[in-house]
Design an enzyme around this catalytic site. Sequence first.
Site, short mmCIF file in Angstrom:
data_model
loop_
_atom_site.label_atom_id
_atom_site.label_comp_id
_atom_site.label_asym_id
_atom_site.label_seq_id
_atom_site.Cartn_x
_atom_site.Cartn_y
_atom_site.Cartn_z
N THR A 1 0.85 -1.19 0.00
CA THR A 1 0.00 0.00 0.00
C THR A 1 0.89 1.24 0.00
OG1 THR A 1 -1.65 -1.21 1.25
CG2 THR A 1 -1.81 1.20 1.29
N PHE B 1 -12.34 4.46 4.44
CA PHE B 1 -13.80 4.29 4.56
C PHE B 1 -14.14 3.17 5.56
CE2 PHE B 1 -16.56 6.50 1.35
CZ PHE B 1 -15.63 7.48 1.02
N LYS C 1 -7.32 -9.00 15.87
CA LYS C 1 -8.64 -9.55 15.55
C LYS C 1 -8.52 -11.06 15.63
CE LYS C 1 -9.88 -9.68 11.15
NZ LYS C 1 -10.05 -9.48 9.68
N ALA D 1 -8.19 -9.15 4.08
CA ALA D 1 -8.15 -8.85 5.52
C ALA D 1 -7.52 -10.06 6.21
CB ALA D 1 -9.56 -8.59 6.05
N LEU E 1 -5.90 3.48 -0.36
CA LEU E 1 -5.96 4.30 0.85
C LEU E 1 -7.41 4.68 1.15
CD1 LEU E 1 -2.91 6.76 0.45
CD2 LEU E 1 -3.05 4.64 1.77
N ASN F 1 -9.40 1.73 2.78
CA ASN F 1 -9.09 1.54 4.20
C ASN F 1 -9.64 2.68 5.05
OD1 ASN F 1 -7.96 -0.93 3.97
ND2 ASN F 1 -5.85 -0.30 4.35
N GLY G 1 -7.50 -2.18 15.34
CA GLY G 1 -6.04 -2.30 15.37
C GLY G 1 -5.59 -2.79 14.01
N CYS H 1 -2.55 -1.67 9.26
CA CYS H 1 -2.82 -0.79 8.11
C CYS H 1 -3.75 0.39 8.33
CB CYS H 1 -3.33 -1.64 6.96
SG CYS H 1 -2.03 -2.74 6.36
N LYS I 1 -19.41 -3.34 13.88
CA LYS I 1 -19.30 -3.93 15.22
C LYS I 1 -18.54 -2.98 16.13
CE LYS I 1 -19.11 -8.73 13.97
NZ LYS I 1 -18.09 -8.89 12.93
P1 NAD Z 1 5.10 -7.61 6.64
O1 NAD Z 1 5.93 -6.75 7.52
O2 NAD Z 1 4.37 -8.79 7.20
O3 NAD Z 1 6.02 -8.17 5.44
C1 NAD Z 1 6.92 -7.40 4.72
C2 NAD Z 1 8.17 -8.25 4.47
O4 NAD Z 1 9.02 -7.56 3.58
C3 NAD Z 1 9.00 -8.52 5.73
O5 NAD Z 1 9.11 -9.91 5.94
C4 NAD Z 1 10.36 -7.86 5.43
O6 NAD Z 1 11.47 -8.59 5.93
C5 NAD Z 1 10.37 -7.87 3.91
N1 NAD Z 1 11.28 -6.88 3.32
C6 NAD Z 1 11.38 -5.56 3.60
N2 NAD Z 1 12.30 -4.98 2.80
C7 NAD Z 1 12.79 -5.95 2.00
C8 NAD Z 1 13.75 -5.97 0.95
N3 NAD Z 1 14.37 -4.85 0.56
N4 NAD Z 1 14.02 -7.14 0.34
C9 NAD Z 1 13.38 -8.28 0.71
N5 NAD Z 1 12.43 -8.31 1.69
C10 NAD Z 1 12.15 -7.16 2.32
O7 NAD Z 1 4.09 -6.62 5.92
P2 NAD Z 1 2.64 -6.99 5.31
O8 NAD Z 1 1.61 -6.99 6.38
O9 NAD Z 1 2.76 -8.16 4.40
O10 NAD Z 1 2.37 -5.69 4.43
C11 NAD Z 1 3.07 -5.44 3.24
C12 NAD Z 1 2.38 -4.33 2.49
O11 NAD Z 1 1.07 -4.73 2.13
C13 NAD Z 1 2.23 -3.03 3.28
O12 NAD Z 1 2.37 -1.95 2.40
C14 NAD Z 1 0.79 -3.10 3.76
O13 NAD Z 1 0.23 -1.82 3.95
C15 NAD Z 1 0.10 -3.80 2.62
N6 NAD Z 1 -1.11 -4.55 2.99
C16 NAD Z 1 -1.16 -5.28 4.13
C17 NAD Z 1 -2.30 -6.02 4.43
C18 NAD Z 1 -2.41 -6.84 5.68
O14 NAD Z 1 -3.50 -7.29 5.98
N7 NAD Z 1 -1.34 -7.06 6.42
C19 NAD Z 1 -3.38 -6.01 3.54
C20 NAD Z 1 -3.29 -5.27 2.37
C21 NAD Z 1 -2.15 -4.54 2.10
C1 UGA Z 2 -8.09 -4.22 6.64
C2 UGA Z 2 -9.10 -4.20 5.48
O1 UGA Z 2 -10.31 -4.81 5.92
C3 UGA Z 2 -8.55 -4.93 4.27
O2 UGA Z 2 -9.46 -4.82 3.18
C4 UGA Z 2 -7.21 -4.32 3.88
O3 UGA Z 2 -6.65 -5.02 2.80
C5 UGA Z 2 -6.27 -4.38 5.07
O4 UGA Z 2 -6.87 -3.67 6.17
C6 UGA Z 2 -4.96 -3.72 4.82
O5 UGA Z 2 -4.83 -2.88 3.96
O6 UGA Z 2 -4.09 -4.07 5.60
P1 UGA Z 2 -7.32 -6.01 8.44
O7 UGA Z 2 -6.70 -4.82 9.09
O8 UGA Z 2 -6.49 -7.21 8.21
O9 UGA Z 2 -7.90 -5.58 7.01
O10 UGA Z 2 -8.60 -6.47 9.29
P2 UGA Z 2 -10.08 -5.86 9.44
O11 UGA Z 2 -11.03 -6.97 9.37
O12 UGA Z 2 -10.31 -4.72 8.54
O13 UGA Z 2 -10.05 -5.33 10.93
C7 UGA Z 2 -9.31 -4.18 11.31
C8 UGA Z 2 -9.63 -3.82 12.74
O14 UGA Z 2 -10.95 -3.28 12.86
C9 UGA Z 2 -9.58 -5.02 13.70
O15 UGA Z 2 -8.99 -4.64 14.91
C10 UGA Z 2 -11.05 -5.34 13.88
O16 UGA Z 2 -11.30 -6.01 15.09
C11 UGA Z 2 -11.67 -3.95 13.86
N1 UGA Z 2 -13.09 -3.96 13.49
C12 UGA Z 2 -13.48 -4.37 12.26
C13 UGA Z 2 -14.03 -3.53 14.40
O17 UGA Z 2 -13.69 -3.14 15.54
N2 UGA Z 2 -15.36 -3.54 14.05
C14 UGA Z 2 -15.77 -3.95 12.83
O18 UGA Z 2 -17.00 -3.93 12.57
C15 UGA Z 2 -14.80 -4.38 11.92
#
Ligand code: NAD
Ligand code: UGA
Length: 463
Positions: free
Chosen positions: A133, A227, A340, A165, A222, A225, A274, A277, A268
Amino acid sequence: MVIRNICCIGAGYVGGPTMAVIAYKCSDIKVTVVDVDETRIKAWNDEDISNIPIYEPGLEDIVAEARGRNLFFSTDVEKAIDEAEMIFISVNTPTKTYGLGKGKAADLKYIELCARQIASVAKTDKIVVEKSTLPVRTAEAIKSILDNTGNGVKFQILSNPEFLAEGTAVQDLLNPDRVLIGGEADEDGYVAISALVDVYANWVNREKILTTNVWSSELSKLTANAFLAQRVSSINAMSELCEQTGADVNEVAKAIGMDSRIGSKFLKASVGFGGSCFQKDILNLVYIAKSYGLNEVADYWEQVIKMNDHQKRRFASNIVKTLYNTVSGKKIVFLGWAFKKDTNDTRESAAIYVADDLLNEEANIAVYDPKVSEQKVLADLNYLGTRSSEVNEERVIVSEDPYEACKDAYAVAVLTEWDEFKTYDWRRIYDNMKKPAFVFDGRNILDGEELRRIGFVFKSVGV
Ligand code: NAD
Ligand code: UGA
């Protein structure tokens, strides 16, 4: 153009599951996920599939099927870049903790490192896909690095944000509401876009694959998320008003959710959202708006974060107030530490901040979470730097047994909505607690009437 070789940089919560599903669904594409974190890669390659580093329902089966067939995890980043036609960047983009934009802007140093590494290694044309992101217009910076530091090969940059998620990642990936792909509106751009569309079309209906320009795609992520988080803050704002007026936030949420224009999901009330993101992405949005001089836009979205901070603080102070204005030396049990249910991720979990507040009030805390280790809980608290790690170790215990955790406790607080908490023998818990025995349900999952019948003083959010 047909893609046969994909590389993904970043084997985290997004890179790992996303690439596992691509490999699982596209057996003729070789997918290599690389990371600089050796421990993480080792865990992804662990023979015992239950040791893969990310807990997601259904993920073990998918990895077990594809790993070693066409899914590979490695620390050899350069080799994977060299071999791939398409490179996903899925590294972390946390909030900056230093310098300009500290506390708000996204830290893009890992993205830049990836771009520089791709440029220096690539000897053939590559499609580079932004999966992380990113702030709107990041593709411009990536392109500039690739074009100015590369070996003269051609790069196409696509934005393909991920909407999964945690806790439902596999289902979200197998059956997404939509797949978004942004690319350049010229001939090479169209070729790149359609190459990625074809990858997803192996299992996603083409009508659900949306193509846009790069900036719309980056900004849509962005926006989505923001919204979603705004809905949680909106219902949480109402929860406080409900507590003052005798309204019940569960009833209010149901009543408004049945309006098809509003919809029933994401309403909810809770101890606060938390995760890694929502907060970081909204802060990033606020920073971007401010950098264009759009102060009202920035203030509007920042309020979502302020409301969320308030909700976490309010939950902790309610516990203190209810326990006769002091929790000093009292054992408070936290059921749940993850942000969560169905994930082992604790990043920005509300539990961390509620614990921090209660520790400031000199409470003793016992934590039970089915997927979170003691090491992680203490690391989360130590990271805040509020007190020494010795004091955190003294005051926080992490138990592997919920009944043991609740023994001699003054209060139980539910911080995560794990299903198993609903099935506990609450009579047994009550019998072993100090009296009056309090339950604070920060997720509104327990049967309050039943708990009151047992003898608990029961409080939930917004009721
Ligand atoms: P994460 O921290 O779990 O994973 C990122 C990984 O990248 C780490 O293991 C780190 O060691 C590795 N890394 C960093 N720099 C590197 C490099 N130069 N070469 C090789 N590896 C490298 O992060 P994540 O939760 O997977 O999120 C990644 C991206 O996706 C973020 O931008 C986040 O906003 C986005 N995103 C996350 C979620 C989610 O639910 N976690 C959902 C949608 C989008
Ligand atoms: C969220 C979005 O839902 C994903 O679409 C997105 O890809 C992701 O962020 C991201 O960019 O990282 P995530 O954070 O994994 O996903 O989980 P959610 O289900 O969105 O929950 C986020 C937080 O909101 C949790 O702490 C959850 O308990 C809380 N939540 C969610 C509430 O308190 N009430 C609700 O009704 C829903």
